[in-house]
Design a protein around this motif. Structure first.
Motif, PDB file in Angstrom:
ATOM      1  N   PHE A 224       0.870  -1.439   0.283  1.00  0.00           N
ATOM      2  CA  PHE A 224       0.083  -0.112  -0.355  1.00  0.00           C
ATOM      3  C   PHE A 224       0.757   1.511   0.276  1.00  0.00           C
ATOM      4  CE2 PHE A 224      -1.990  -3.184   3.043  1.00  0.00           C
ATOM      5  CZ  PHE A 224      -2.697  -3.374   1.846  1.00  0.00           C
ATOM      6  N   GLU A 227       0.341   6.484   3.424  1.00  0.00           N
ATOM      7  CA  GLU A 227      -1.037   6.647   4.084  1.00  0.00           C
ATOM      8  C   GLU A 227      -1.603   5.740   4.580  1.00  0.00           C
ATOM      9  OE1 GLU A 227      -1.920   8.581  -0.166  1.00  0.00           O
ATOM     10  OE2 GLU A 227      -0.188   8.043   1.667  1.00  0.00           O
ATOM     11  N   THR A 228      -2.138   4.440   3.503  1.00  0.00           N
ATOM     12  CA  THR A 228      -3.383   4.119   3.767  1.00  0.00           C
ATOM     13  C   THR A 228      -2.615   2.627   4.185  1.00  0.00           C
ATOM     14  OG1 THR A 228      -3.955   3.424   1.439  1.00  0.00           O
ATOM     15  CG2 THR A 228      -4.138   1.499   2.494  1.00  0.00           C
ATOM     16  N   LYS A 526      -7.398   9.310   3.604  1.00  0.00           N
ATOM     17  CA  LYS A 526      -7.236   7.871   3.771  1.00  0.00           C
ATOM     18  C   LYS A 526      -7.283   7.204   4.912  1.00  0.00           C
ATOM     19  CE  LYS A 526      -5.384   6.588  -0.958  1.00  0.00           C
ATOM     20  NZ  LYS A 526      -4.220   6.839  -1.720  1.00  0.00           N
ATOM     21  N   ALA A 530      -8.210   3.863   6.305  1.00  0.00           N
ATOM     22  CA  ALA A 530      -8.287   2.933   6.036  1.00  0.00           C
ATOM     23  C   ALA A 530      -7.916   2.200   7.401  1.00  0.00           C
ATOM     24  CB  ALA A 530      -6.380   2.880   6.245  1.00  0.00           C
TER      25      ALA A 530
END
Length: 609
Positions: A224, A227-228, A526, A530
């Protein structure tokens, strides 16, 4: 203020907004338990009235051992246990997040001399303080729900429910609901209270709790974006919080799937058929003696909504090929009952979902070479089998899930074939009806009914079945069950929104730091998304696995044990509804915290570091 406990009402006023969702969770838990046991007691009261009217007072001594009591109270107890566990997890998660945001407060209390035991007592009493308003509110809502159901049964349904007291009070429901609410709060406050007591005076300086543990490795970025990956890392790194959030969401899903079984139970208890009649007219001289012209005569009369008929021929010799050995004797020949359905009757079979998977009822309409057959778990007939009646060979185009013509839904080895009216006449030569059924309009009068009776004539047996209609009772109970499902869905959504919002609030300083080092608002959103969907997906996986198991168990206890033809099926619709609710809640839960973090001043954050 004479004691440190005097801070509790002050804290409640200061943190009124933060505590609102926790109080709401307590209200819902108490409401659900109170309503469940009140309704269970209502069912037992109805059974008691029935026994009293039928057998006299001596039979009431056996009420506790009756099937009604033995079924309703254990089911209510299981549902209460689920509600209790769900309430504990929801409230505990909320209190945990509150404690995490008030690290500085508890540290300052330690600085001025408050002991760890006093901190624990403070948190527990603060939690119990919520019960002063939440428990009475939940009990009141539960009682009003029971009153509403009684009013619907008495004034809208009537019949056997016409004497039910509208404003009855269930002491059992009130006591168990109140105890459940208080127990949930006390159990939920245990871990957060100990967590608050571990806060040292030194931590009051920074306001950060050291319980997060040493950082052993960074977030994995192989799959990913950063940020995720950070959002997923935030969710899985705090094991206790992950367990609480996952368990809370899972219990909500389990409750929804468990209550969904009650919808099926009401359907089996009071089956609703689209071709249910209000008036039946049959021949007094035997089968198929009702003139077919009567159907056209009745269809044009006042108060008549729909008229349809059936023809029957019993114990007709047949030969079946393709069936497994064992039909009839050891051969593929025997006898079958033939029943004709007109187009409306065939439409109703499909509309009422009475056909097994793979059935093709479209082949049966008109003058065709196809029939339907009743079946059960022991039936040897299969779709595609050939049935020879005289010189005609027909094919079984579909199977009914059970036998609607037997008292228990089982075929008992008998073969019943359903076909169109045209096919029946071609095979048997019989044109008269054995039964004509009438569905009346909502404004039918007694004069209209008498006119229908006169048109039928004295040679026919006239049966007025309007007082046997259970659609009102079914709608009342179904509305009640769907109301519970709505409340559970609402609790699920609010719980997810509150849980994720509190989790984000506890990390406000971390998110502010990330903003200070260059992370923009889109990346913040984000990252929070997540984290939220990690909780949601883990909760869905655990909740569906355990919920389906409980759903199957409840189905076996409530339905399969009393209806031999009942077969549990995967509740696809219920699963879709609750999973969509969880996803929607996760989306909503991201929106507000993300907006709050995006508005956080970077200079303010730097000043706090």
């Amino acid at each position: 203020m004479k004691s440190y406990l005097g801070l509790i009402p002050i804290s409640a006023k200061v943190h009124r907004r933060q505590n609102r969702m926790t109080i709401l969770c307590i209200v819902f838990a108490v409401f659900l338990v109170t309503a469940v046991f009140s309704m269970a007691e209502l069912g037992v009261r109805i059974e008691a009235d029935r026994l009293l009217e039928k057998h006299g007072s001596q039979e009431l001594e056996n009420l506790a051992g009756s099937t009604m009591a033995q079924t309703l109270y254990p089911i209510a107890a299981v549902l209460t246990l689920l509600i209790l566990i769900a309430g504990v997890l929801m409230i505990s998660g909320s209190i945990n997040s509150t404690v995490a945001q008030r690290t500085k407060f508890f540290g300052m209390m330690r600085c001025i001399g408050m002991s760890r035991q006093q901190i624990i007592r403070f948190v527990r009493l603060e939690a119990l303080n919520w019960c002063k308003t939440a428990v009475p509110a939940g009990v009141a809502l539960g009682i009003m729900a029971a009153w509403l159901l009684c009013a619907v049964l008495r004034f809208l349904v009537g019949g056997q429910f016409s004497e039910i007291p509208v404003f009855g009070i269930s002491i059992t429901g009130i006591v168990i609901g109140s105890v459940t609410g208080i127990a949930a709060v006390l159990l939920a406050a245990r871990a957060p209270a100990k967590r608050a007591a571990r806060v040292s005076p030194v931590e009051a300086v920074s306001g950060n709790e050291k319980g997060t543990g040493a950082l052993r490795h960074g977030a994995k970025l192989c799959l990913f974006r950063v940020e995720t990956a950070l959002g997923i890392h935030h969710a899985v790194s705090a094991k206790k919080n992950l367990i609480l959030m996952t368990g809370s969401f899972a219990l909500s899903i389990m409750m929804f799937l468990s209550f969904s079984v009650l919808v099926d139970f009401v359907g089996y208890l009071m089956p609703q058929y689209s071709d249910a009649s209000d008036i039946d007219i049959s021949g007094s001289g035997g089968a198929d003696t009702v003139d077919s012209g009567l159907l056209d005569t009745l269809s044009g009369m006042e108060g008549v909504k729909r008229v349809y008929g059936r023809r029957t021929s019993f114990q007709v010799p047949v030969e079946i090929s393709g069936a497994a050995e064992g039909f009839g004797a050891a051969e593929s020949s025997g006898a079958a009952d033939l029943i004709s359905y007109d187009d409306f009757g065939l439409d109703c079979l499909k509309k009422d979902d009475m056909l097994k998977k793979g059935s093709d009822i479209s082949k049966v309409y008109g003058d065709s070479g196809y029939v339907l057959a009743t079946s059960d778990a022991d039936s040897l007939l299969r779709i595609g089998d050939k049935v020879k009646i005289g010189a005609e060979e027909l094919e079984i185009a579909g199977l009914l899930k059970y036998d609607p013509f037997s008292s228990d839904g089982l075929t008992h080895g008998e073969v019943t074939l359903i076909m169109s009216g045209e096919t029946f006449i071609r095979l048997t030569g019989i044109t008269g009806y054995s039964l004509i059924s009438v569905q009346t309009t909502g404004n039918v009068t007694e004069e209209d009914v008498e006119a229908i009776r006169a048109a039928a004539g004295e040679d026919c047996v006239f049966s007025d079945r309007r007082d046997q209609n259970t659609s009102g009772t079914y709608r009342a109970f179904a509305a009640c069950v769907y109301g519970f499902l709505f409340v559970i869905t609402l609790v699920t959504v609010l719980n997810i929104v509150n849980g994720i919002s509190m989790s984000v609030s506890a990390r406000t300083k971390q998110y502010g730091t990330m903003r200070a080092v260059g992370m923009d608002g889109r990346q913040i959103t984000k990252m929070i998304a997540a984290e939220a969907f990690t909780y949601a997906l883990s909760g869905c996986a655990a909740g569906c696995a355990a919920g389906l198991f409980i759903s199957k168990w409840l189905f076996d206890v409530l339905i399969a044990a009393h209806f031999a033809y009942a077969v549990w099926e995967l509740p696809v619709n219920s699963l879709l509804v609750i999973l969509l609710a969880v996803i929607l809640a996760a989306v909503l839960a991201v929106w507000a915290p993300a907006g709050r973090i995006r508005k956080l001043s970077v200079t303010e954050t730097i000043g706090e570091l």
